[in-house]
Design a protein around this motif. Sequence first.
Motif, PDB file in Angstrom:
ATOM      1  N   THR A   5     -65.631 -23.685 -72.750  1.00 36.66           N
ATOM      2  CA  THR A   5     -64.918 -24.568 -71.836  1.00 36.66           C
ATOM      3  C   THR A   5     -63.686 -25.151 -72.496  1.00 36.66           C
ATOM      4  O   THR A   5     -62.608 -25.182 -71.900  1.00 36.66           O
ATOM      5  N   THR A   6     -63.847 -25.612 -73.722  1.00 36.86           N
ATOM      6  CA  THR A   6     -62.717 -26.198 -74.440  1.00 36.86           C
ATOM      7  C   THR A   6     -61.623 -25.170 -74.657  1.00 36.86           C
ATOM      8  O   THR A   6     -60.435 -25.471 -74.495  1.00 36.86           O
ATOM      9  N   ASP A   7     -62.010 -23.953 -75.008  1.00 36.48           N
ATOM     10  CA  ASP A   7     -61.010 -22.899 -75.209  1.00 36.48           C
ATOM     11  C   ASP A   7     -60.263 -22.586 -73.922  1.00 36.48           C
ATOM     12  O   ASP A   7     -59.042 -22.391 -73.938  1.00 36.48           O
ATOM     13  N   VAL A   8     -60.978 -22.524 -72.814  1.00 33.37           N
ATOM     14  CA  VAL A   8     -60.329 -22.236 -71.529  1.00 33.37           C
ATOM     15  C   VAL A   8     -59.322 -23.331 -71.193  1.00 33.37           C
ATOM     16  O   VAL A   8     -58.188 -23.055 -70.788  1.00 33.37           O
ATOM     17  N   VAL A   9     -59.720 -24.580 -71.388  1.00 33.21           N
ATOM     18  CA  VAL A   9     -58.826 -25.701 -71.076  1.00 33.21           C
ATOM     19  C   VAL A   9     -57.615 -25.693 -72.017  1.00 33.21           C
ATOM     20  O   VAL A   9     -56.483 -25.943 -71.594  1.00 33.21           O
ATOM     21  N   LEU A  50     -64.179 -29.013 -62.598  1.00 32.88           N
ATOM     22  CA  LEU A  50     -65.248 -28.133 -62.123  1.00 32.88           C
ATOM     23  C   LEU A  50     -66.075 -27.560 -63.269  1.00 32.88           C
ATOM     24  O   LEU A  50     -67.299 -27.441 -63.166  1.00 32.88           O
ATOM     25  N   LEU A  51     -65.423 -27.207 -64.373  1.00 31.73           N
ATOM     26  CA  LEU A  51     -66.154 -26.693 -65.526  1.00 31.73           C
ATOM     27  C   LEU A  51     -67.072 -27.758 -66.115  1.00 31.73           C
ATOM     28  O   LEU A  51     -68.223 -27.476 -66.453  1.00 31.73           O
ATOM     29  N   ARG A  52     -66.585 -28.979 -66.236  1.00 32.20           N
ATOM     30  CA  ARG A  52     -67.417 -30.062 -66.781  1.00 32.20           C
ATOM     31  C   ARG A  52     -68.599 -30.346 -65.860  1.00 32.20           C
ATOM     32  O   ARG A  52     -69.716 -30.577 -66.314  1.00 32.20           O
ATOM     33  N   GLN A  53     -68.343 -30.338 -64.564  1.00 32.33           N
ATOM     34  CA  GLN A  53     -69.411 -30.571 -63.593  1.00 32.33           C
ATOM     35  C   GLN A  53     -70.466 -29.465 -63.689  1.00 32.33           C
ATOM     36  O   GLN A  53     -71.666 -29.731 -63.634  1.00 32.33           O
ATOM     37  N   SER A  54     -70.020 -28.240 -63.855  1.00 33.74           N
ATOM     38  CA  SER A  54     -70.937 -27.116 -63.999  1.00 33.74           C
ATOM     39  C   SER A  54     -71.759 -27.244 -65.275  1.00 33.74           C
ATOM     40  O   SER A  54     -72.959 -26.955 -65.284  1.00 33.74           O
ATOM     41  N   GLU A  55     -71.139 -27.680 -66.361  1.00 35.59           N
ATOM     42  CA  GLU A  55     -71.863 -27.880 -67.610  1.00 35.59           C
ATOM     43  C   GLU A  55     -72.941 -28.937 -67.457  1.00 35.59           C
ATOM     44  O   GLU A  55     -74.060 -28.772 -67.938  1.00 35.59           O
ATOM     45  N   ARG A  56     -72.606 -30.034 -66.773  1.00 37.32           N
ATOM     46  CA  ARG A  56     -73.600 -31.093 -66.576  1.00 37.32           C
ATOM     47  C   ARG A  56     -74.767 -30.586 -65.740  1.00 37.32           C
ATOM     48  O   ARG A  56     -75.924 -30.894 -66.016  1.00 37.32           O
TER      49      ARG A  56
END
Length: 101
Positions: A12-16, A57-63
């Motif tokens: 996720t961090t790499d994508v961002v 959306l990525l953070r929400q998916s991770e949670r």
Amino acid sequence: MTGHRPPAEDTTTDVVRWAAFSCVLVPVVLLWYGTSLAGATGTALGLAAVTAVCRILLRQSERGAARLAQEDRAPRRGRRHRSGTGARRGGRHTGGNTPVG
């Protein structure tokens, strides 16, 4: 290893990070090839908006994934999670397995 993160966070961090990099790089390339400053600025703002929404959306998916993983590890208790000899599954029970006739 110092600063090691779990694989999901790395992804996720790499994508961002790549998205943020492109928010800077794309307008510079557009200006290099002769696009107006207004056009490059509009493109940068559009990319930044898309990046922000994708990050959310990525953070929400991770949670959500973390919550599901936590539920899988937690012991199941309560009425709906009983198991053993008296446990029943849903559905109708109309009788035995022998044909009528």
